[in-house]
Motif scaffolding. Structure first.
Motif, PDB file in Angstrom:
ATOM      1  N   PRO A 138      36.321   6.035  28.389  1.00 16.05           N
ATOM      2  CA  PRO A 138      36.221   6.654  27.065  1.00 16.05           C
ATOM      3  C   PRO A 138      36.990   5.845  26.030  1.00 16.05           C
ATOM      4  O   PRO A 138      37.831   5.010  26.385  1.00 16.05           O
ATOM      5  CB  PRO A 138      36.876   8.026  27.277  1.00 16.05           C
ATOM      6  N   ASN A 139      36.690   6.093  24.757  1.00 12.84           N
ATOM      7  CA  ASN A 139      37.406   5.412  23.677  1.00 12.84           C
ATOM      8  C   ASN A 139      38.671   6.212  23.372  1.00 12.84           C
ATOM      9  O   ASN A 139      38.621   7.255  22.739  1.00 12.84           O
ATOM     10  CB  ASN A 139      36.517   5.301  22.440  1.00 12.84           C
ATOM     11  N   THR A 140      39.813   5.730  23.843  1.00 13.24           N
ATOM     12  CA  THR A 140      41.063   6.481  23.710  1.00 13.24           C
ATOM     13  C   THR A 140      41.550   6.560  22.262  1.00 13.24           C
ATOM     14  O   THR A 140      42.255   7.507  21.902  1.00 13.24           O
ATOM     15  CB  THR A 140      42.164   5.863  24.588  1.00 13.24           C
ATOM     16  N   ASP A 141      41.189   5.584  21.426  1.00 13.66           N
ATOM     17  CA  ASP A 141      41.592   5.651  20.014  1.00 13.66           C
ATOM     18  C   ASP A 141      40.976   6.872  19.341  1.00 13.66           C
ATOM     19  O   ASP A 141      41.648   7.595  18.592  1.00 13.66           O
ATOM     20  CB  ASP A 141      41.179   4.377  19.269  1.00 13.66           C
ATOM     21  N   PHE A 142      39.696   7.107  19.607  1.00 12.25           N
ATOM     22  CA  PHE A 142      39.028   8.279  19.059  1.00 12.25           C
ATOM     23  C   PHE A 142      39.600   9.563  19.668  1.00 12.25           C
ATOM     24  O   PHE A 142      39.853  10.547  18.974  1.00 12.25           O
ATOM     25  CB  PHE A 142      37.518   8.218  19.323  1.00 12.25           C
ATOM     26  N   ASP A 143      39.800   9.544  20.972  1.00 10.75           N
ATOM     27  CA  ASP A 143      40.283  10.737  21.664  1.00 10.75           C
ATOM     28  C   ASP A 143      41.668  11.154  21.169  1.00 10.75           C
ATOM     29  O   ASP A 143      41.957  12.346  21.025  1.00 10.75           O
ATOM     30  CB  ASP A 143      40.314  10.502  23.171  1.00 10.75           C
ATOM     31  N   ASN A 144      42.524  10.174  20.901  1.00  8.25           N
ATOM     32  CA  ASN A 144      43.867  10.494  20.425  1.00  8.25           C
ATOM     33  C   ASN A 144      43.841  11.152  19.049  1.00  8.25           C
ATOM     34  O   ASN A 144      44.632  12.055  18.766  1.00  8.25           O
ATOM     35  CB  ASN A 144      44.724   9.221  20.385  1.00  8.25           C
ATOM     36  N   LEU A 145      42.931  10.702  18.182  1.00  7.90           N
ATOM     37  CA  LEU A 145      42.790  11.331  16.866  1.00  7.90           C
ATOM     38  C   LEU A 145      42.358  12.785  17.010  1.00  7.90           C
ATOM     39  O   LEU A 145      42.875  13.682  16.326  1.00  7.90           O
ATOM     40  CB  LEU A 145      41.767  10.567  16.026  1.00  7.90           C
ATOM     41  N   LEU A 146      41.409  13.025  17.895  1.00 11.55           N
ATOM     42  CA  LEU A 146      40.908  14.383  18.098  1.00 11.55           C
ATOM     43  C   LEU A 146      41.962  15.276  18.734  1.00 11.55           C
ATOM     44  O   LEU A 146      42.093  16.450  18.384  1.00 11.55           O
ATOM     45  CB  LEU A 146      39.657  14.338  18.976  1.00 11.55           C
ATOM     46  N   LEU A 147      42.723  14.720  19.656  1.00 16.58           N
ATOM     47  CA  LEU A 147      43.757  15.500  20.324  1.00 16.58           C
ATOM     48  C   LEU A 147      44.840  15.937  19.343  1.00 16.58           C
ATOM     49  O   LEU A 147      45.354  17.058  19.416  1.00 16.58           O
ATOM     50  CB  LEU A 147      44.367  14.678  21.459  1.00 16.58           C
ATOM     51  N   LYS A 148      45.162  15.064  18.419  1.00 11.41           N
ATOM     52  CA  LYS A 148      46.185  15.385  17.417  1.00 11.41           C
ATOM     53  C   LYS A 148      45.714  16.502  16.494  1.00 11.41           C
ATOM     54  O   LYS A 148      46.502  17.350  16.070  1.00 11.41           O
ATOM     55  CB  LYS A 148      46.518  14.132  16.605  1.00 11.41           C
ATOM     56  N   LYS A 149      44.433  16.530  16.199  1.00  9.13           N
ATOM     57  CA  LYS A 149      43.891  17.522  15.274  1.00  9.13           C
ATOM     58  C   LYS A 149      43.574  18.845  15.969  1.00  9.13           C
ATOM     59  O   LYS A 149      43.916  19.930  15.475  1.00  9.13           O
ATOM     60  CB  LYS A 149      42.618  16.969  14.609  1.00  9.13           C
ATOM     61  N   PHE A 150      42.903  18.781  17.106  1.00  5.60           N
ATOM     62  CA  PHE A 150      42.375  19.996  17.738  1.00  5.60           C
ATOM     63  C   PHE A 150      43.130  20.439  18.994  1.00  5.60           C
ATOM     64  O   PHE A 150      42.804  21.480  19.559  1.00  5.60           O
ATOM     65  CB  PHE A 150      40.901  19.804  18.079  1.00  5.60           C
ATOM     66  N   LYS A 151      44.080  19.654  19.457  1.00  8.85           N
ATOM     67  CA  LYS A 151      44.898  19.977  20.633  1.00  8.85           C
ATOM     68  C   LYS A 151      44.142  19.874  21.953  1.00  8.85           C
ATOM     69  O   LYS A 151      44.693  19.417  22.952  1.00  8.85           O
ATOM     70  CB  LYS A 151      45.525  21.380  20.511  1.00  8.85           C
ATOM     71  N   SER A 152      42.899  20.305  21.974  1.00  9.57           N
ATOM     72  CA  SER A 152      42.105  20.176  23.196  1.00  9.57           C
ATOM     73  C   SER A 152      40.632  20.045  22.836  1.00  9.57           C
ATOM     74  O   SER A 152      40.194  20.532  21.790  1.00  9.57           O
ATOM     75  CB  SER A 152      42.317  21.376  24.120  1.00  9.57           C
ATOM     76  N   PHE A 153      39.887  19.382  23.695  1.00  8.12           N
ATOM     77  CA  PHE A 153      38.444  19.223  23.502  1.00  8.12           C
ATOM     78  C   PHE A 153      37.828  18.749  24.817  1.00  8.12           C
ATOM     79  O   PHE A 153      38.532  18.292  25.721  1.00  8.12           O
ATOM     80  CB  PHE A 153      38.137  18.226  22.375  1.00  8.12           C
ATOM     81  N   ASP A 154      36.520  18.872  24.919  1.00  9.38           N
ATOM     82  CA  ASP A 154      35.790  18.370  26.080  1.00  9.38           C
ATOM     83  C   ASP A 154      35.162  17.025  25.728  1.00  9.38           C
ATOM     84  O   ASP A 154      34.752  16.809  24.587  1.00  9.38           O
ATOM     85  CB  ASP A 154      34.683  19.349  26.483  1.00  9.38           C
ATOM     86  N   TYR A 155      35.092  16.138  26.695  1.00  7.51           N
ATOM     87  CA  TYR A 155      34.433  14.864  26.425  1.00  7.51           C
ATOM     88  C   TYR A 155      33.535  14.462  27.593  1.00  7.51           C
ATOM     89  O   TYR A 155      33.775  14.826  28.737  1.00  7.51           O
ATOM     90  CB  TYR A 155      35.440  13.758  26.088  1.00  7.51           C
ATOM     91  N   PHE A 156      32.476  13.713  27.244  1.00  6.28           N
ATOM     92  CA  PHE A 156      31.451  13.319  28.205  1.00  6.28           C
ATOM     93  C   PHE A 156      30.957  11.915  27.880  1.00  6.28           C
ATOM     94  O   PHE A 156      31.096  11.446  26.755  1.00  6.28           O
ATOM     95  CB  PHE A 156      30.236  14.269  28.148  1.00  6.28           C
TER      96      PHE A 156
END
Length: 279
Positions: A138-156
């Motif tokens: 996965p693209n961790t740069d994108f995931d880190n931005l989302l984690l900071k904003k939403f705290k949790s999310f699903d990815y595929f």
């Protein structure tokens, strides 16, 4: 007495409206590719808004990150979606039968088909009733931005969803079926035999001739007759496109995946990606 009945009726109507409002679930799906980002908003599973941003070939990955950050920051804390999904589009993935899968060897599975580094984060999706693990980076740069904003999310990985989607389309009417999914810059080719996934691969392309070449190459490797095998196409293709005219010269039993329009949603974006309606 009539007045009391009218009052009860009004209270019931108000209660129904309030319940509907409270049970409405807003979910956000973010489809991320190096060339574009697509944002999809769903209300109780029904797509109602879509927005796509395309990037120029020479733009840096930081541009995509800024685009993502700007979009997700447009949500206030109280308006945050109830659920968030991110779908990664990349060629760094491989399928491993679950009986052979070992989490500790995830990076090793990828190194034979993709360019990976020792420090890469590796994820996997369990698909087809847990029969297969789809291993990917996965693209961790994108995931880190989302984690900071939403705290949790699903990815595929997108291919996990593609495989599941087409698997559900296979019926007993056809013992063998090919699916060709045409994206910008790459294609997916899937072969189902007796309702089981027998082959999946993705290939980069620049021209319609590239698409035809890879499709016929797969037919040859799978020992399939292009005059007979039922082939269903989706994505960047329609009856008036050059790629359809070219394919039809060599693949006669060919159909296009059929979609219904969604009121208020840009159909030009929808028709280019089979996943946007549901994921």
């Amino acid at each position: 007495m009539n007045q009391k009945q009218m009052a009860i009726g009004q209270k019931i109507i108000f209660k129904i409206k309030k319940t509907n409002s409270n049970t409405a679930e807003i979910s956000l799906s973010i489809h991320i590719n190096k060339s574009w980002i697509t944002f999809c908003l769903f209300n109780n599973g029904n797509l109602f808004d879509i927005d796509k941003v395309n990037f120029l070939p020479n733009q840096k990955s930081s541009t995509a990150q800024k685009t993502l950050k700007k979009y997700i920051n447009s949500f206030s804390k109280k308006d945050n979606p109830d659920k968030v999904k991110v779908i990664h589009y990349s060629t760094k993935s491989t399928l491993v039968p679950s009986v052979l899968f070992d989490q500790k060897n995830s990076l090793n599975y990828l190194k034979y088909s993709s360019s990976v580094e020792a420090g890469n984060l590796v994820a996997n999706d369990k698909i087809l009733e847990n029969e297969i693990n789809n291993v990917y980076v996965p693209n961790t740069d994108f995931d880190n931005l989302l984690l900071k904003k939403f705290k949790s999310f699903d990815y595929f990985h997108y291919s996990s969803l593609i495989i599941e989607k087409f698997s559900n389309e296979v019926t007993s009417n056809f013992s063998q079926k090919i699916f060709l999914n045409i994206n910008i810059g790459f294609i997916d080719i899937l072969f189902f035999k007796n309702k089981k996934l027998a082959f999946y691969n993705s290939f980069d392309h620049e021209t319609p001739e590239d698409i035809l070449y890879y499709l016929l190459f797969c037919f040859s490797q799978l020992d399939l007759n292009p005059e007979e095998i039922h082939t269903i196409c989706s994505g960047n293709i329609d009856l008036n496109s050059k790629v359809y005219a070219l394919l039809y010269k060599y693949v006669r039993n060919i159909d296009l995946f059929k979609f219904k329009e969604i009121n208020g949603v840009d159909s030009n974006i929808l028709k280019t990606n089979i996943l946007l309606r549901e994921f």
